[in-house]
Write an enzyme that holds these catalytic residues in place. Sequence first.
Site, PDB file in Angstrom:
ATOM      1  N   ARG A 126       0.834  -1.199   0.000  1.00 22.25           N
ATOM      2  CA  ARG A 126       0.000   0.000   0.000  1.00 22.25           C
ATOM      3  C   ARG A 126       0.866   1.244   0.000  1.00 22.25           C
ATOM      4  NH1 ARG A 126      -4.917   1.945   2.452  1.00 22.25           N
ATOM      5  NH2 ARG A 126      -5.032   4.088   1.756  1.00 22.25           N
TER       6      ARG A 126
ATOM      7  N   ASP B 257      -6.816  -2.002   1.032  1.00 27.53           N
ATOM      8  CA  ASP B 257      -7.400  -1.088   1.999  1.00 27.53           C
ATOM      9  C   ASP B 257      -8.113  -1.945   3.038  1.00 27.53           C
ATOM     10  OD1 ASP B 257      -8.376   1.310   3.092  1.00 27.53           O
ATOM     11  OD2 ASP B 257     -10.187   1.226   1.874  1.00 27.53           O
TER      12      ASP B 257
ATOM     13  N   ASP C 228     -10.387  -1.353   6.407  1.00 29.06           N
ATOM     14  CA  ASP C 228     -11.050  -0.410   7.307  1.00 29.06           C
ATOM     15  C   ASP C 228     -11.697  -1.168   8.454  1.00 29.06           C
ATOM     16  OD1 ASP C 228     -10.431   1.869   5.830  1.00 29.06           O
ATOM     17  OD2 ASP C 228     -12.256   1.771   4.631  1.00 29.06           O
TER      18      ASP C 228
ATOM     19  N   ARG D  16      -5.448   1.691  -4.684  1.00 28.54           N
ATOM     20  CA  ARG D  16      -4.607   1.037  -3.695  1.00 28.54           C
ATOM     21  C   ARG D  16      -4.650  -0.480  -3.866  1.00 28.54           C
ATOM     22  NH1 ARG D  16      -8.054   3.258   0.376  1.00 28.54           N
ATOM     23  NH2 ARG D  16      -7.558   5.204  -0.628  1.00 28.54           N
TER      24      ARG D  16
HETATM   25  N1  LIG Z   1     -12.337   3.057  11.407  1.00 31.49           N
HETATM   26  C1  LIG Z   1     -11.153   3.239  10.811  1.00 31.49           C
HETATM   27  N2  LIG Z   1     -10.580   2.249  10.089  1.00 31.49           N
HETATM   28  C2  LIG Z   1      -9.385   2.429   9.481  1.00 31.49           C
HETATM   29  N3  LIG Z   1      -8.659   3.576   9.538  1.00 31.49           N
HETATM   30  C3  LIG Z   1      -9.188   4.593  10.245  1.00 31.49           C
HETATM   31  C4  LIG Z   1     -10.446   4.477  10.902  1.00 31.49           C
HETATM   32  N4  LIG Z   1     -10.711   5.658  11.530  1.00 31.49           N
HETATM   33  C5  LIG Z   1      -9.686   6.465  11.279  1.00 31.49           C
HETATM   34  N5  LIG Z   1      -8.749   5.849  10.508  1.00 31.49           N
HETATM   35  C6  LIG Z   1      -7.505   6.470  10.068  1.00 31.49           C
HETATM   36  O1  LIG Z   1      -7.604   6.788   8.711  1.00 31.49           O
HETATM   37  C7  LIG Z   1      -6.265   6.862   8.226  1.00 31.49           C
HETATM   38  C8  LIG Z   1      -6.279   6.890   6.709  1.00 31.49           C
HETATM   39  O2  LIG Z   1      -6.783   5.694   6.235  1.00 31.49           O
HETATM   40  P1  LIG Z   1      -6.883   5.448   4.698  1.00 31.49           P
HETATM   41  O3  LIG Z   1      -5.792   6.159   3.971  1.00 31.49           O
HETATM   42  O4  LIG Z   1      -6.992   3.935   4.517  1.00 31.49           O
HETATM   43  O5  LIG Z   1      -8.265   6.161   4.372  1.00 31.49           O
HETATM   44  P2  LIG Z   1      -9.118   5.769   3.187  1.00 31.49           P
HETATM   45  O6  LIG Z   1      -9.379   4.286   3.324  1.00 31.49           O
HETATM   46  O7  LIG Z   1      -8.469   6.247   1.925  1.00 31.49           O
HETATM   47  O8  LIG Z   1     -10.468   6.569   3.338  1.00 31.49           O
HETATM   48  P3  LIG Z   1     -11.736   6.260   4.211  1.00 31.49           P
HETATM   49  O9  LIG Z   1     -11.360   6.673   5.603  1.00 31.49           O
HETATM   50  O10 LIG Z   1     -12.791   7.103   3.583  1.00 31.49           O
HETATM   51  O11 LIG Z   1     -12.056   4.780   4.124  1.00 31.49           O
HETATM   52  C9  LIG Z   1      -5.602   5.659   8.862  1.00 31.49           C
HETATM   53  O12 LIG Z   1      -4.210   5.833   8.978  1.00 31.49           O
HETATM   54  C10 LIG Z   1      -6.273   5.588  10.224  1.00 31.49           C
HETATM   55  O13 LIG Z   1      -5.481   6.147  11.247  1.00 31.49           O
HETATM   56  N1  LIG Z   2     -15.648   0.817  -4.544  1.00 32.33           N
HETATM   57  C1  LIG Z   2     -14.846   1.252  -3.572  1.00 32.33           C
HETATM   58  N2  LIG Z   2     -14.566   2.569  -3.484  1.00 32.33           N
HETATM   59  C2  LIG Z   2     -13.757   3.010  -2.481  1.00 32.33           C
HETATM   60  C3  LIG Z   2     -13.199   2.104  -1.534  1.00 32.33           C
HETATM   61  C4  LIG Z   2     -13.504   0.713  -1.674  1.00 32.33           C
HETATM   62  O1  LIG Z   2     -13.044  -0.146  -0.871  1.00 32.33           O
HETATM   63  N3  LIG Z   2     -14.327   0.332  -2.698  1.00 32.33           N
HETATM   64  N4  LIG Z   2     -12.429   2.556  -0.523  1.00 32.33           N
HETATM   65  C5  LIG Z   2     -12.223   3.854  -0.377  1.00 32.33           C
HETATM   66  C6  LIG Z   2     -11.470   4.332   0.798  1.00 32.33           C
HETATM   67  O2  LIG Z   2     -11.601   3.500   1.869  1.00 32.33           O
HETATM   68  C7  LIG Z   2     -12.695   4.857  -1.331  1.00 32.33           C
HETATM   69  N5  LIG Z   2     -13.488   4.320  -2.373  1.00 32.33           N
END
Ligand SMILES: Nc1ncnc2c1ncn2[C@@H]1O[C@H](COP(=O)(O)OP(=O)(O)OP(=O)(O)O)[C@@H](O)[C@H]1O
Ligand SMILES: Nc1nc2c(c(=O)[nH]1)N=C(CO)CN2
Length: 167
Positions: A83, A95, A97, A92
Site C-alpha cells: 500500500r 485497503d 477499514d 490502492r
Molecule cells: N475506522 C477506521 N478504520 C481504518 N482507519 C481509520 C479508521 N478511523 C480512522 N482511521 C484512520 O484513517 C487513516 C487513513 O486511512 P486510509 O488512507 O486507509 O483512508 P481511506 O481508506 O483512503 O479513506 P476512508 O477513511 O474514507 O475509508 C488511517 O491511517 C487511520 O489512522
Molecule cells: N468501490 C470502492 N470505493 C472506495 C473504496 C472501496 O473499498 N471500494 N475505498 C475507499 C477508501 O476507503 C474509497 N473508495
Amino acid sequence: MKVVLSLGSNLGRRFTTLQGALDTLFDAPGLEFVKASPVYETDPVGGPGGQRPYLNAIVIAETTLEPRTLLERALSVENAFGRERLERWGPRTLDIDLIVVGDVVSDDPELTLPHPRAHERAFVLVPWAAADPEGELPGKGTVAGLLEGLDRRGVRLREDLKLQRPD
Ligand SMILES: Nc1ncnc2c1ncn2[C@@H]1O[C@H](COP(=O)(O)OP(=O)(O)OP(=O)(O)O)[C@@H](O)[C@H]1O
Ligand SMILES: Nc1nc2c(c(=O)[nH]1)N=C(CO)CN2
C-alpha cells in the site's frame, strides 16, 4: 468483542491480495476468524477518475485486542501488501477499514468507530448484509435498513471468486 472489517483492492492482483491479507490478518493471536462475505466487484467511490473497479469483501471476527492494536495490525498488513498513500481515495493494492469493534464509539481521527462513512457505502453494506443479515451499525441502525436507501448498482457479486477461511 465482535469486529467487522472491510477489505478492498483495486490495483494489481486484486483477489490474490485479498486472500493474502485475510491469511496475514489472522496469522497472529488475539483475532479469531468467524466469516468472510462473498466477493463483490464495485465501482470506485470518490478519488480521481479512471480508477479500476475494486474487489471488496467484509470479514467478521472476534477479538480480545484493543481497537488501537487492531488498527496497527490492519495498517501493517496494508503496508505488507504494498500500500502506498499517494492521494486521498486514490487507487490502492489493499485497503483495510475497521467498520465496527464491539460497541466502541470513538471520534478520534486516528481511529473513528464505527467507521464514519460505512453507513453510506454500498460496497461495505452489501457484502456485510450477505455475511450477517442481522448486522448493526451502532448509532445508525441495521445494515438491512441502511441498505434500503442506497443505490447498489455499483456493487456486483463475483460468484467465481470465494475467499477461503484463513490458513
Ligand atoms: N475506522 C477506521 N478504520 C481504518 N482507519 C481509520 C479508521 N478511523 C480512522 N482511521 C484512520 O484513517 C487513516 C487513513 O486511512 P486510509 O488512507 O486507509 O483512508 P481511506 O481508506 O483512503 O479513506 P476512508 O477513511 O474514507 O475509508 C488511517 O491511517 C487511520 O489512522
Ligand atoms: N468501490 C470502492 N470505493 C472506495 C473504496 C472501496 O473499498 N471500494 N475505498 C475507499 C477508501 O476507503 C474509497 N473508495
